[in-house]
Design an enzyme around this catalytic site. Sequence first.
Site, PDB file in Angstrom:
ATOM      1  N   ASP A   1       0.825  -1.206   0.000  1.00 22.06           N
ATOM      2  CA  ASP A   1       0.000   0.000   0.000  1.00 22.06           C
ATOM      3  C   ASP A   1       0.863   1.261   0.000  1.00 22.06           C
ATOM      4  O   ASP A   1       1.660   1.487   0.921  1.00 22.06           O
ATOM      5  CB  ASP A   1      -0.884  -0.083   1.265  1.00 22.06           C
TER       6      ASP A   1
ATOM      7  N   GLY B   1      -4.805   3.464  -8.111  1.00 22.23           N
ATOM      8  CA  GLY B   1      -5.070   3.691  -9.534  1.00 22.23           C
ATOM      9  C   GLY B   1      -4.282   4.835 -10.160  1.00 22.23           C
ATOM     10  O   GLY B   1      -4.481   5.158 -11.331  1.00 22.23           O
TER      11      GLY B   1
ATOM     12  N   ASP C   1     -10.031   4.492  -1.348  1.00 23.20           N
ATOM     13  CA  ASP C   1     -10.704   3.548  -0.442  1.00 23.20           C
ATOM     14  C   ASP C   1     -12.230   3.553  -0.552  1.00 23.20           C
ATOM     15  O   ASP C   1     -12.856   4.601  -0.649  1.00 23.20           O
ATOM     16  CB  ASP C   1     -10.379   3.885   1.015  1.00 23.20           C
TER      17      ASP C   1
HETATM   18  C1  GLA Z   1      -5.200   2.429   2.866  1.00 23.47           C
HETATM   19  C2  GLA Z   1      -5.791   1.307   2.016  1.00 23.47           C
HETATM   20  C3  GLA Z   1      -6.842   0.563   2.807  1.00 23.47           C
HETATM   21  C4  GLA Z   1      -6.219  -0.009   4.066  1.00 23.47           C
HETATM   22  C5  GLA Z   1      -5.580   1.109   4.873  1.00 23.47           C
HETATM   23  C6  GLA Z   1      -4.739   0.567   6.021  1.00 23.47           C
HETATM   24  O1  GLA Z   1      -6.149   3.413   3.169  1.00 23.47           O
HETATM   25  O2  GLA Z   1      -6.328   1.820   0.833  1.00 23.47           O
HETATM   26  O3  GLA Z   1      -7.404  -0.485   2.042  1.00 23.47           O
HETATM   27  O4  GLA Z   1      -5.274  -0.969   3.705  1.00 23.47           O
HETATM   28  O5  GLA Z   1      -4.688   1.897   4.075  1.00 23.47           O
HETATM   29  O6  GLA Z   1      -4.104   1.576   6.746  1.00 23.47           O
END
Ligand code: GLA
Length: 399
Positions: free
Chosen positions: A158, A204, A225
Amino acid sequence: MFIRSAKLAVNRLHILNVVVWSMLALVPQAHSAASNLLPTPPMGWNSWNHFGDKITDRDVRAAADALVSTGMRDLGYRYVNIDDGWQGQRDAQGYIHPNARFPDMQGLADYVHSKGLKLGIYSSPGKTTCAGFAGSLGYEEKDAQTYAEWRIDYLKYDLCSFTSAREFDGIGTSLDKEKRAYEIMGAALAKTKRPIVYGLCQYGIGSVWEWGSSVGGEMWRTTDDIFDNYSRMTSIGFAQAGLTKFGGPGRWNDPDMLEVGNGGMTTDEYKTQMSLWAILAAPLLAGNDLAHMSRETLSILTNRRIIAIDQDPLGRQGDRYHAEGPYEVWTKPLAGGAKAVGLFNRGEANAEMSISLSGLGDRRTVRVIDVWSGEQVPVKRGNCTVRVPKHGVVVLKVG
Ligand code: GLA
């Protein structure tokens, strides 16, 4: 599924030119090379949407147990993915250790494997993760090696704090830096020789669907998210139009995890998410508390016919076919020549939606099944008319 009531406003919508059968022409895939770890989109569970960064070993074991006891494992939900919040400190040699909520990561992996499931984990190419835990920047090989020793099967990587990584100064544009960072972890995972699914979570940026595979990814988040409400879920889900040719076996577009059962949407809204994700051939990662879910939630997550659309071996991502105001028709070609057709009502009143099955060529008889109920839908003078609740969906299998 649909409550008939004289008081309910019913809009009548004719989408007469939806030619269901004539859209079978194959769109060429953007890349031919793809790993064979994910011939169909991954299914499983992820801790984030319900447990956030307070996830514990116990919760993960409970999720694994529930996948088995509810029958979800046997329907294909195999990955048990720990998201952010498991990380502790690095030791003097730079190896990462879990925090106190995960006393024995290898023991946890063994437990999950003993149930016929796979274990996933989470990190970031930056110094810290989104929730502020240790990221992998500068420790990529050590982390990949550690994951392999723990017998991890899946990594969600991430972006989070990566944007401020000084270590990548001098490497072209910010997108070049991101690609390089993802490539480094991709290479580190490959070096372990353990088959570990590599899921890019980079929201993306820079059309990741065009290059995610080249840095070793098997799947990539296409959006920011998801949240547990209809507005956010649909703004993400319906924005996936046009990405069809970038998805396919071994390379899946990921519009984020399921919210089904988390409480912020109605049953029809959750069915919309499940249906749209299936038509999109999206990863189906449940994001609720599996150990404490209602029968209704379970029935949405375990509808075999909907799952079969997501997992169809052709691996074609569906797309928007027609939209008129709040009414949308999405289609997905299936192996063997049938087609899934989703009739979505994004409006604020229940509606009738009609599709014309003209264009069916020589076929004399066509079977139309309501995928959620399994019942046959009558075809009258070449048309199918169904009632679609507000914020709801009817999915048809035609052919
Ligand atoms: C980001 C990701 C989420 C999750 C959080 C965890 O926001 O997009 O899906 O993994 O981090 O901190």
